[in-house]
Design a protein around this motif. Sequence first.
Motif, PDB file in Angstrom:
ATOM      1  N   ARG A   1       2.423   7.403   4.623  1.00  0.00           N
ATOM      2  CA  ARG A   1       2.209   9.006   5.330  1.00  0.00           C
ATOM      3  C   ARG A   1       1.358   9.086   5.982  1.00  0.00           C
ATOM      4  NH1 ARG A   1      -2.036  11.187   0.747  1.00  0.00           N
ATOM      5  NH2 ARG A   1      -1.560   9.490   0.512  1.00  0.00           N
ATOM      6  N   SER A   2       0.812   8.523   6.794  1.00  0.00           N
ATOM      7  CA  SER A   2       0.051   8.762   7.839  1.00  0.00           C
ATOM      8  C   SER A   2       0.928   8.866   9.525  1.00  0.00           C
ATOM      9  CB  SER A   2      -0.861   7.481   8.503  1.00  0.00           C
ATOM     10  OG  SER A   2      -0.498   6.031   8.568  1.00  0.00           O
ATOM     11  N   TYR A   3       1.852   8.106   9.273  1.00  0.00           N
ATOM     12  CA  TYR A   3       2.967   7.759  10.393  1.00  0.00           C
ATOM     13  C   TYR A   3       4.288   9.139   9.864  1.00  0.00           C
ATOM     14  CZ  TYR A   3       0.596   4.230  11.353  1.00  0.00           C
ATOM     15  OH  TYR A   3      -0.168   3.489  11.120  1.00  0.00           O
ATOM     16  N   TRP A   4       4.591  10.153   8.420  1.00  0.00           N
ATOM     17  CA  TRP A   4       5.491  11.000   8.599  1.00  0.00           C
ATOM     18  C   TRP A   4       5.181  12.179   9.276  1.00  0.00           C
ATOM     19  CZ3 TRP A   4       5.176  12.696   2.904  1.00  0.00           C
ATOM     20  CH2 TRP A   4       5.356  11.948   2.335  1.00  0.00           C
ATOM     21  N   GLY A   5       6.394  13.070  10.065  1.00  0.00           N
ATOM     22  CA  GLY A   5       6.773  14.000  10.685  1.00  0.00           C
ATOM     23  C   GLY A   5       6.390  13.802  12.045  1.00  0.00           C
ATOM     24  N   LYS A   6       6.992  12.554  12.821  1.00  0.00           N
ATOM     25  CA  LYS A   6       6.332  12.389  14.832  1.00  0.00           C
ATOM     26  C   LYS A   6       7.248  11.681  14.903  1.00  0.00           C
ATOM     27  CE  LYS A   6       2.623   9.446  13.921  1.00  0.00           C
ATOM     28  NZ  LYS A   6       1.077  10.255  14.828  1.00  0.00           N
ATOM     29  N   GLY A   7       9.317  12.026  14.054  1.00  0.00           N
ATOM     30  CA  GLY A   7      10.851  11.977  13.613  1.00  0.00           C
ATOM     31  C   GLY A   7      10.748  10.470  13.964  1.00  0.00           C
ATOM     32  N   TYR A   8      10.197   9.785  13.477  1.00  0.00           N
ATOM     33  CA  TYR A   8      10.106   7.937  13.252  1.00  0.00           C
ATOM     34  C   TYR A   8      11.563   7.684  12.758  1.00  0.00           C
ATOM     35  CZ  TYR A   8       5.653   6.819  15.516  1.00  0.00           C
ATOM     36  OH  TYR A   8       4.755   6.967  16.912  1.00  0.00           O
ATOM     37  N   ALA A   9      11.305   8.406  11.492  1.00  0.00           N
ATOM     38  CA  ALA A   9      12.526   7.793  11.003  1.00  0.00           C
ATOM     39  C   ALA A   9      14.228   8.337  11.173  1.00  0.00           C
ATOM     40  CB  ALA A   9      12.825   8.409   9.477  1.00  0.00           C
ATOM     41  N   PRO A  10      14.359   9.550  11.908  1.00  0.00           N
ATOM     42  CA  PRO A  10      15.575   9.180  12.853  1.00  0.00           C
ATOM     43  C   PRO A  10      15.442   8.953  14.235  1.00  0.00           C
ATOM     44  CG  PRO A  10      14.312  11.904  12.450  1.00  0.00           C
ATOM     45  CD  PRO A  10      13.820  10.675  11.392  1.00  0.00           C
ATOM     46  N   GLU A  11      14.486   8.712  14.206  1.00  0.00           N
ATOM     47  CA  GLU A  11      14.743   7.390  15.845  1.00  0.00           C
ATOM     48  C   GLU A  11      15.378   6.290  15.181  1.00  0.00           C
ATOM     49  OE1 GLU A  11      10.936   8.096  18.448  1.00  0.00           O
ATOM     50  OE2 GLU A  11      11.528   5.931  18.749  1.00  0.00           O
TER      51      GLU A  11
ATOM     52  N   ALA B   1       0.921  -1.249  -0.482  1.00  0.00           N
ATOM     53  CA  ALA B   1       0.054  -0.075   0.154  1.00  0.00           C
ATOM     54  C   ALA B   1       0.914   1.356   0.052  1.00  0.00           C
ATOM     55  CB  ALA B   1      -1.068  -0.180   0.983  1.00  0.00           C
ATOM     56  N   LEU B   2       1.726   1.644   0.755  1.00  0.00           N
ATOM     57  CA  LEU B   2       3.176   2.353   0.892  1.00  0.00           C
ATOM     58  C   LEU B   2       3.469   2.558  -0.246  1.00  0.00           C
ATOM     59  CD1 LEU B   2       6.009   2.274   1.842  1.00  0.00           C
ATOM     60  CD2 LEU B   2       4.980   1.504   4.159  1.00  0.00           C
ATOM     61  N   ASN B   3       3.651   1.509  -1.267  1.00  0.00           N
ATOM     62  CA  ASN B   3       4.480   1.502  -2.286  1.00  0.00           C
ATOM     63  C   ASN B   3       4.152   2.282  -3.488  1.00  0.00           C
ATOM     64  OD1 ASN B   3       7.218   0.551  -1.160  1.00  0.00           O
ATOM     65  ND2 ASN B   3       6.766  -1.035  -1.401  1.00  0.00           N
ATOM     66  N   SER B   4       2.636   2.013  -3.613  1.00  0.00           N
ATOM     67  CA  SER B   4       1.965   2.232  -4.241  1.00  0.00           C
ATOM     68  C   SER B   4       1.272   3.702  -4.416  1.00  0.00           C
ATOM     69  CB  SER B   4       0.643   1.748  -4.983  1.00  0.00           C
ATOM     70  OG  SER B   4      -0.140   1.707  -3.247  1.00  0.00           O
ATOM     71  N   ASP B   5       1.993   4.638  -3.200  1.00  0.00           N
ATOM     72  CA  ASP B   5       1.144   5.650  -3.224  1.00  0.00           C
ATOM     73  C   ASP B   5       2.194   6.308  -3.752  1.00  0.00           C
ATOM     74  OD1 ASP B   5       0.754   8.390  -1.455  1.00  0.00           O
ATOM     75  OD2 ASP B   5       0.489   7.726   0.347  1.00  0.00           O
ATOM     76  N   PRO B   6       2.275   7.447  -4.182  1.00  0.00           N
ATOM     77  CA  PRO B   6       2.774   8.239  -5.523  1.00  0.00           C
ATOM     78  C   PRO B   6       3.383  10.007  -4.958  1.00  0.00           C
ATOM     79  CG  PRO B   6      -0.002   8.135  -6.018  1.00  0.00           C
ATOM     80  CD  PRO B   6       0.507   7.846  -4.802  1.00  0.00           C
ATOM     81  N   GLU B   7       2.612   9.750  -3.022  1.00  0.00           N
ATOM     82  CA  GLU B   7       2.932  10.869  -2.442  1.00  0.00           C
ATOM     83  C   GLU B   7       4.510   9.890  -1.949  1.00  0.00           C
ATOM     84  OE1 GLU B   7       1.976  13.965   0.819  1.00  0.00           O
ATOM     85  OE2 GLU B   7       0.068  13.530  -0.371  1.00  0.00           O
ATOM     86  N   VAL B   8       4.049   8.859  -1.010  1.00  0.00           N
ATOM     87  CA  VAL B   8       5.464   8.511  -0.693  1.00  0.00           C
ATOM     88  C   VAL B   8       6.191   7.898  -1.742  1.00  0.00           C
ATOM     89  CG1 VAL B   8       6.476   5.724   1.068  1.00  0.00           C
ATOM     90  CG2 VAL B   8       4.171   6.563   1.224  1.00  0.00           C
ATOM     91  N   MET B   9       6.579   7.914  -2.938  1.00  0.00           N
ATOM     92  CA  MET B   9       7.069   7.560  -4.005  1.00  0.00           C
ATOM     93  C   MET B   9       7.180   8.596  -5.336  1.00  0.00           C
ATOM     94  SD  MET B   9       7.417   4.167  -3.600  1.00  0.00           S
ATOM     95  CE  MET B   9       8.817   3.572  -4.844  1.00  0.00           C
ATOM     96  N   GLU B  10       7.145  10.086  -4.748  1.00  0.00           N
ATOM     97  CA  GLU B  10       7.461  10.651  -5.174  1.00  0.00           C
ATOM     98  C   GLU B  10       8.796  11.266  -5.537  1.00  0.00           C
ATOM     99  OE1 GLU B  10       6.684  14.581  -2.724  1.00  0.00           O
ATOM    100  OE2 GLU B  10       7.007  16.082  -4.528  1.00  0.00           O
ATOM    101  N   PHE B  11       9.901  10.747  -4.965  1.00  0.00           N
ATOM    102  CA  PHE B  11      11.578  10.628  -5.180  1.00  0.00           C
ATOM    103  C   PHE B  11      11.775   9.869  -5.988  1.00  0.00           C
ATOM    104  CE2 PHE B  11      10.169  14.080  -2.088  1.00  0.00           C
ATOM    105  CZ  PHE B  11      10.283  15.104  -2.959  1.00  0.00           C
ATOM    106  N   PHE B  12      10.988   8.583  -6.224  1.00  0.00           N
ATOM    107  CA  PHE B  12      11.439   7.559  -7.315  1.00  0.00           C
ATOM    108  C   PHE B  12      11.001   7.419  -8.828  1.00  0.00           C
ATOM    109  CE2 PHE B  12      11.799   6.611  -2.651  1.00  0.00           C
ATOM    110  CZ  PHE B  12      13.129   6.072  -2.486  1.00  0.00           C
ATOM    111  N   PRO B  13      11.316   7.109  -9.584  1.00  0.00           N
ATOM    112  CA  PRO B  13      11.003   6.793 -10.920  1.00  0.00           C
ATOM    113  C   PRO B  13       8.920   6.332 -10.568  1.00  0.00           C
ATOM    114  CG  PRO B  13      13.549   6.463 -10.872  1.00  0.00           C
ATOM    115  CD  PRO B  13      12.850   6.389 -10.000  1.00  0.00           C
ATOM    116  N   LYS B  14       9.474   5.318 -10.238  1.00  0.00           N
ATOM    117  CA  LYS B  14       7.978   4.645 -10.024  1.00  0.00           C
ATOM    118  C   LYS B  14       6.878   4.456  -9.025  1.00  0.00           C
ATOM    119  CE  LYS B  14       8.327   0.402 -12.615  1.00  0.00           C
ATOM    120  NZ  LYS B  14       7.068  -0.012 -11.194  1.00  0.00           N
ATOM    121  N   THR B  15       5.502   4.049  -8.828  1.00  0.00           N
ATOM    122  CA  THR B  15       5.175   3.438  -7.800  1.00  0.00           C
ATOM    123  C   THR B  15       5.341   1.482  -8.033  1.00  0.00           C
ATOM    124  OG1 THR B  15       3.696   3.657  -8.495  1.00  0.00           O
ATOM    125  CG2 THR B  15       3.545   5.180  -7.456  1.00  0.00           C
ATOM    126  N   MET B  16       4.904   1.385  -6.667  1.00  0.00           N
ATOM    127  CA  MET B  16       5.022  -0.444  -7.256  1.00  0.00           C
ATOM    128  C   MET B  16       4.255  -1.258  -7.184  1.00  0.00           C
ATOM    129  SD  MET B  16       8.999  -0.623  -4.855  1.00  0.00           S
ATOM    130  CE  MET B  16       9.225  -2.407  -4.700  1.00  0.00           C
TER     131      MET B  16
END
Length: 183
Positions: free
Chosen positions: A99-109, A23-38
């Motif tokens: 996307r719904s988990y962005w902005g909580k500092g999870y990736a850097p944590e 589901a997240l790999n087919s989300d165009p917003e998550v995949m904005e910086f990849f050539p295509k969704t999966m």
Amino acid sequence: MGLETKRLILREWKDSDLEPFAALNSDPEVMEFFPKTMTLDETAAMIDRIKARHAEDGFCLWATEEKETGDFIGFVGLGRPLFEAKFMPCVEIGWRLARSYWGKGYAPEAAIEVLRDGFENYGLDEIVSFTAALNSKSIRVMEKISMCRNPDDDFDHPNVPDGHHLKPHVLYRITQRDWRAKS
Ligand SMILES: CC(C)(COP(=O)(O)OP(=O)(O)OC[C@H]1O[C@@H](n2cnc3c(N)ncnc32)[C@H](O)[C@@H]1OP(=O)(O)O)[C@@H](O)C(=O)NCCC(=O)NCCS
């Protein structure tokens, strides 16, 4: 097996991860910086590749789970990219969250724990990260975990077509020595 932070569990992949990962790999917003969704099949193949890397290296792009809910939220971890570039061979730290988990500092944590594991448990000399030069969100994560960019390392990704807006990439690095000094 796996890693843990205050709010997250980084673990091996389970069959039940396929659906939310697809589901997240087919989300165009998550995949904005990849050539295509999966597609679903491409996501399943990616999970198989990650599992193979885990078996070989001990580390991998970990399936990442929110402790509070038990939700699968994406991946954070280490990989060995295979394309041709002047900084190869290397170990890369990478991340991709729904996307719904962005902005909580999870990736850097999660990434801080992944760096510790890479340097302390695998004795890596250096870990790199790269992304399309336009991907300011990912670049923020690199900066938050004290990785540094040298503009001389900027490169054009060989797997992105010439002239494509995602071709120019930036490379960030952190050495074990710098990590120890900053930790
Ligand atoms: C890059 C990514 C993993 C960041 O994860 P995160 O857990 O949201 O990281 P943070 O909470 O530290 O936020 C990092 C930056 O993203 C931006 N950001 C966060 N939430 C956002 C949102 N909902 N909308 C837009 N931008 C947002 C902010 O610039 C933030 O920096 P700040 O904290 O200084 O304001 C996530 O955005 C993602 O999965 N992106 C898509 C996949 C991707 O591009 N991966 C990297 C490929 S190399």
